[in-house]
Design an enzyme around this catalytic site. Structure first.
Site, PDB file in Angstrom:
ATOM      1  N   GLU A  50      -6.428  -0.281   8.260  1.00  0.00           N
ATOM      2  CA  GLU A  50      -6.979  -1.236   9.219  1.00  0.00           C
ATOM      3  C   GLU A  50      -7.883  -2.202   8.443  1.00  0.00           C
ATOM      4  O   GLU A  50      -8.918  -1.810   7.924  1.00  0.00           O
ATOM      5  CB  GLU A  50      -7.740  -0.458  10.301  1.00  0.00           C
ATOM      6  N   SER A  51      -7.435  -3.444   8.373  1.00  0.00           N
ATOM      7  CA  SER A  51      -8.125  -4.402   7.512  1.00  0.00           C
ATOM      8  C   SER A  51      -9.566  -4.657   7.948  1.00  0.00           C
ATOM      9  O   SER A  51     -10.435  -4.889   7.105  1.00  0.00           O
ATOM     10  CB  SER A  51      -7.355  -5.718   7.459  1.00  0.00           C
ATOM     11  N   CYS A  81       0.544  -4.158   3.761  1.00  0.00           N
ATOM     12  CA  CYS A  81       0.138  -4.255   5.169  1.00  0.00           C
ATOM     13  C   CYS A  81      -1.322  -4.714   5.294  1.00  0.00           C
ATOM     14  O   CYS A  81      -1.609  -5.866   5.007  1.00  0.00           O
ATOM     15  CB  CYS A  81       0.431  -2.947   5.888  1.00  0.00           C
ATOM     16  N   ARG A 110      -2.418 -11.627  11.224  1.00  0.00           N
ATOM     17  CA  ARG A 110      -2.630 -10.209  11.493  1.00  0.00           C
ATOM     18  C   ARG A 110      -1.849  -9.794  12.743  1.00  0.00           C
ATOM     19  O   ARG A 110      -1.735 -10.586  13.677  1.00  0.00           O
ATOM     20  CB  ARG A 110      -4.123 -10.030  11.733  1.00  0.00           C
ATOM     21  N   ARG A 145       2.376  -2.333  13.038  1.00  0.00           N
ATOM     22  CA  ARG A 145       1.398  -3.371  13.416  1.00  0.00           C
ATOM     23  C   ARG A 145       1.142  -4.296  12.209  1.00  0.00           C
ATOM     24  O   ARG A 145       0.010  -4.542  11.800  1.00  0.00           O
ATOM     25  CB  ARG A 145       0.096  -2.743  13.927  1.00  0.00           C
ATOM     26  N   HIS A 185       5.328  -0.795   4.237  1.00  0.00           N
ATOM     27  CA  HIS A 185       4.693   0.335   3.540  1.00  0.00           C
ATOM     28  C   HIS A 185       5.687   1.082   2.661  1.00  0.00           C
ATOM     29  O   HIS A 185       6.171   2.146   3.052  1.00  0.00           O
ATOM     30  CB  HIS A 185       4.166   1.338   4.578  1.00  0.00           C
ATOM     31  N   GLU A 187       5.103   2.926   0.323  1.00  0.00           N
ATOM     32  CA  GLU A 187       4.512   4.215  -0.066  1.00  0.00           C
ATOM     33  C   GLU A 187       4.898   5.342   0.891  1.00  0.00           C
ATOM     34  O   GLU A 187       4.706   6.505   0.553  1.00  0.00           O
ATOM     35  CB  GLU A 187       2.980   4.089  -0.177  1.00  0.00           C
TER      36      GLU A 187
HETATM   37  N1  GLN Z   1      -2.856  -4.106  11.916  1.00  0.00           N
HETATM   38  C1  GLN Z   1      -3.560  -3.618  10.780  1.00  0.00           C
HETATM   39  C2  GLN Z   1      -4.686  -4.549  10.360  1.00  0.00           C
HETATM   40  O1  GLN Z   1      -4.926  -5.518  10.955  1.00  0.00           O
HETATM   41  C3  GLN Z   1      -2.651  -3.388   9.605  1.00  0.00           C
HETATM   42  C4  GLN Z   1      -1.697  -2.249   9.912  1.00  0.00           C
HETATM   43  C5  GLN Z   1      -1.264  -1.457   8.726  1.00  0.00           C
HETATM   44  O2  GLN Z   1      -1.804  -1.544   7.619  1.00  0.00           O
HETATM   45  N2  GLN Z   1      -0.305  -0.612   8.985  1.00  0.00           N
HETATM   46  O3  GLN Z   1      -5.332  -4.273   9.408  1.00  0.00           O
END
Ligand code: GLN
Length: 205
Positions: A50-51, A81, A110, A145, A185, A187
């Site tokens: 989550e950024s 991501c 985002r 997301r 992702h 990973e």
């Molecule tokens: N939606 C997330 C964000 O805004 C990113 C999602 C993710 O890294 N899987 O950071």
């Protein structure tokens, strides 16, 4: 040549998966939680997660400006991501006050894929992997997301686009100099060609 030390920013997100991916692709992996940790690495992975949380914790842990400075000074970095968001010079639809480390001359949106397709998988064609000698065959991309690259600067190479509707054409992987970013992702799938590509970039830097 000794293997490069590749740090994984270990504030929040899928840190363990990236540490394993780095080790599996020939790097020496290290968790980065402090400025001293950062000083000991040759390159940095910014994980998915989550950024907004990673941004907040980076400030709390006094990492924000030192990470931005290292990236600005040419340290190779790979963001997946949330990590793509953190590498972007410009952020679209961030929360109020959200900052990025920057370095990559792109605008990243985002949560770009909206509610219907918030999470999905797709096989992506990535010619740059074959060009790097990493084998043919599509990359199974897992989007959770995820962000996309809304605009890319002239020096930024587009590595992959989504091909399925309703989001076909969306840019989901880019590279510029020593910086690499994917909306998805790698990973989590076991296909570590993007990590191998990053290790090649680290070796070349
Ligand atoms: N939606 C997330 C964000 O805004 C990113 C999602 C993710 O890294 N899987 O950071």
């Amino acid at each position: 040549m000794t293997a490069p030390v590749v740090g994984v920013l270990a504030l929040q997100g899928d840190v363990g998966e990236h540490l394993r991916a780095v080790e599996a692709t020939g790097g020496r992996a290290a968790r980065v939680r402090t400025p001293a940790d950062l000083a000991g690495v040759d390159a940095l992975v910014l994980p998915g997660g989550e950024s907004t949380a990673i941004d907040r914790l980076a400030r709390v842990f006094d990492l924000h400006s030192v990470v931005a400075e290292r990236i600005g000074a040419g340290m190779p970095a790979y963001g997946s991501c949330a990590g793509m968001i953190l590498l972007a010079d410009r952020l679209v639809d961030g929360v109020a006050g959200q900052r990025t480390f920057g370095g990559l001359d792109v605008a990243v949106r985002r949560n770009a894929f909206g509610r219907q397709v918030a999470s999905f998988e797709e096989d992506l064609d990535v010619p740059a992997l074959a060009e790097a000698g990493l084998g043919d065959g599509p990359v199974r991309a897992v989007f959770i997301r995820a962000p996309w690259v809304e605009r890319a600067g002239d020096g930024t190479e587009v590595l992959a686009r989504v091909s399925s509707e309703p989001v076909s054409g969306a840019v989901v992987a880019v590279r510029s100099g020593p910086l690499l970013a994917t909306s998805f992702h790698p990973e989590v799938t076991g296909d570590l060609r993007f990590h191998r590509l990053f290790l090649q970039m680290v070796a070349a830097a």
